[in-house]
Enzyme design. Structure first.
Site, PDB file in Angstrom:
ATOM      1  CG  ASP A 125      -1.624   1.181   1.278  1.00  0.00           C
ATOM      2  OD1 ASP A 125      -1.569   2.079   0.714  1.00  0.00           O
ATOM      3  OD2 ASP A 125      -2.615   1.176   1.994  1.00  0.00           O
ATOM      4  CG  ASN A 175       1.151   2.140 -12.913  1.00  0.00           C
ATOM      5  OD1 ASN A 175       0.482   2.762 -13.991  1.00  0.00           O
ATOM      6  ND2 ASN A 175       0.318   1.105 -12.411  1.00  0.00           N
ATOM      7  CB  SER A 182       2.318  12.761 -14.838  1.00  0.00           C
ATOM      8  OG  SER A 182       1.369  13.942 -14.345  1.00  0.00           O
ATOM      9  CE1 TYR A 186      -5.477  11.563 -11.223  1.00  0.00           C
ATOM     10  CE2 TYR A 186      -6.019  13.009 -12.884  1.00  0.00           C
ATOM     11  CZ  TYR A 186      -5.534  12.008 -12.490  1.00  0.00           C
ATOM     12  OH  TYR A 186      -4.979  11.047 -13.358  1.00  0.00           O
ATOM     13  CE  LYS A 241      -1.852  11.590 -11.505  1.00  0.00           C
ATOM     14  NZ  LYS A 241      -0.896  10.258 -11.289  1.00  0.00           N
TER      15      LYS A 241
END
Length: 280
Positions: free
Chosen positions: A57, A84, A135, A149, A153
């Site tokens: 995790d 990833n 990304s 979000y 990023k």
């Protein structure tokens, strides 16, 4: 074809799964981290020791270091580290709970930072390697209803872009990958949406909610093609700093950068006006 060993986080689905399948099929070794071991039973049965797995995790920093340490200890040299693991969290800022915000940033931002930090001492010691950071076009352009979000990023892109300059002298190449929409589980599996606040029905944020909740639009991107380009990028020297994948990604980033540059240039005189005179 050079055979390599790859460490990839989040290999059970999405780009991580596509990359793992392609790499194993061509004879490379993959050290993959998973949340659910059973999701990899088919590949483990087919490829055996060619696929090394660890439960992880990425919100657990000590566990990240343990998994990375174990992978390098058991596999020796690891040529490529792929960050990833991650997911999308959508909704207007006040539609999200404190817990949702922290978990999202701990996964997408802090988790990715800690994977890089854990791997770098090994990459330096072995004389080099590659890091690939997943990304999105949302790391350079924004949509309404996706503030957290985008925060994750934009944050990881800033960290990675700076880090690639820090580690270049050690023969470590670093690449940021910015895909557009792809036909993975991202939208219909891992994406999460905050609790709806009716006031935002009048906001552009509601368009993103309807888009995520809808089931009629298919993303344009082919994830298998995208995974192959990511894999092939490791043969490029020097490493590409960024790879844009998908026409939607290209168009969104091009528009954002063009508008941002125009706005910056319009402020040139204002910016220069705040300097001390040259002779002071």
């Amino acid at each position: 074809m050079t055979q390599r060993t790859w460490l990839i986080t989040g290999v059970t689905s999405g780009f991580g799964r596509h990359m793992t399948e392609q790499l194993l099929a061509r004879g490379d070794r993959v050290a993959g981290t998973v949340r659910r071991m059973e999701a990899m039973n088919d590949l483990k049965a087919k490829y055996g020791d060619q696929l090394w797995l660890a439960h992880l995790d990425v919100t657990d920093t000590p566990a990240i270091h343990q998994a990375v340490n174990q992978a390098f200890a058991e596999l020796g040299k690891i040529d490529v580290v792929v960050n990833n693991a991650g997911y999308g969290l959508f909704g207007a800022a006040e539609e999200l709970t404190d817990e949702e915000i922290l978990h999202h940033l701990n996964t997408n931002l802090i988790g990715s930072i800690q994977v890089v930090r854990a791997a770098l001492p090994y990459l330096r010691a072995q004389g080099g390697g590659r890091i690939i950071q997943l990304s999105t076009y949302g790391g350079q352009a924004t949509n309404p209803g996706a503030s957290l979000y985008h925060a994750s990023k934009w944050g990881i892109e800033g960290f990675i872009e700076s880090t690639m300059k820090d580690v270049a002298p050690f023969n470590i190449g670093v690449t940021i990958v910015e895909p557009g929409g792809a036909r993975t589980e991202f939208r219909y599996g891992s994406a999460r949406i905050g609790t709806k606040i009716d006031a935002y029905d009048a906001s552009p944020a509601s368009m993103t909610r309807r888009f995520i909740e809808g089931s009629t639009h298919l993303p344009i991107g082919d994830p298998a093609k995208m995974a192959k380009i990511m894999i092939d990028s490791v043969d490029q020297n020097p490493a590409p700093e960024r790879i844009v994948l998908g026409s939607d990604s290209y168009n969104a980033i091009h528009k954002a950068l063009t508008e941002r540059l125009a706005a910056l240039e319009a402020q040139r005189d204002l910016a220069f006006s705040t300097d001390f005179p040259v002779d002071h």
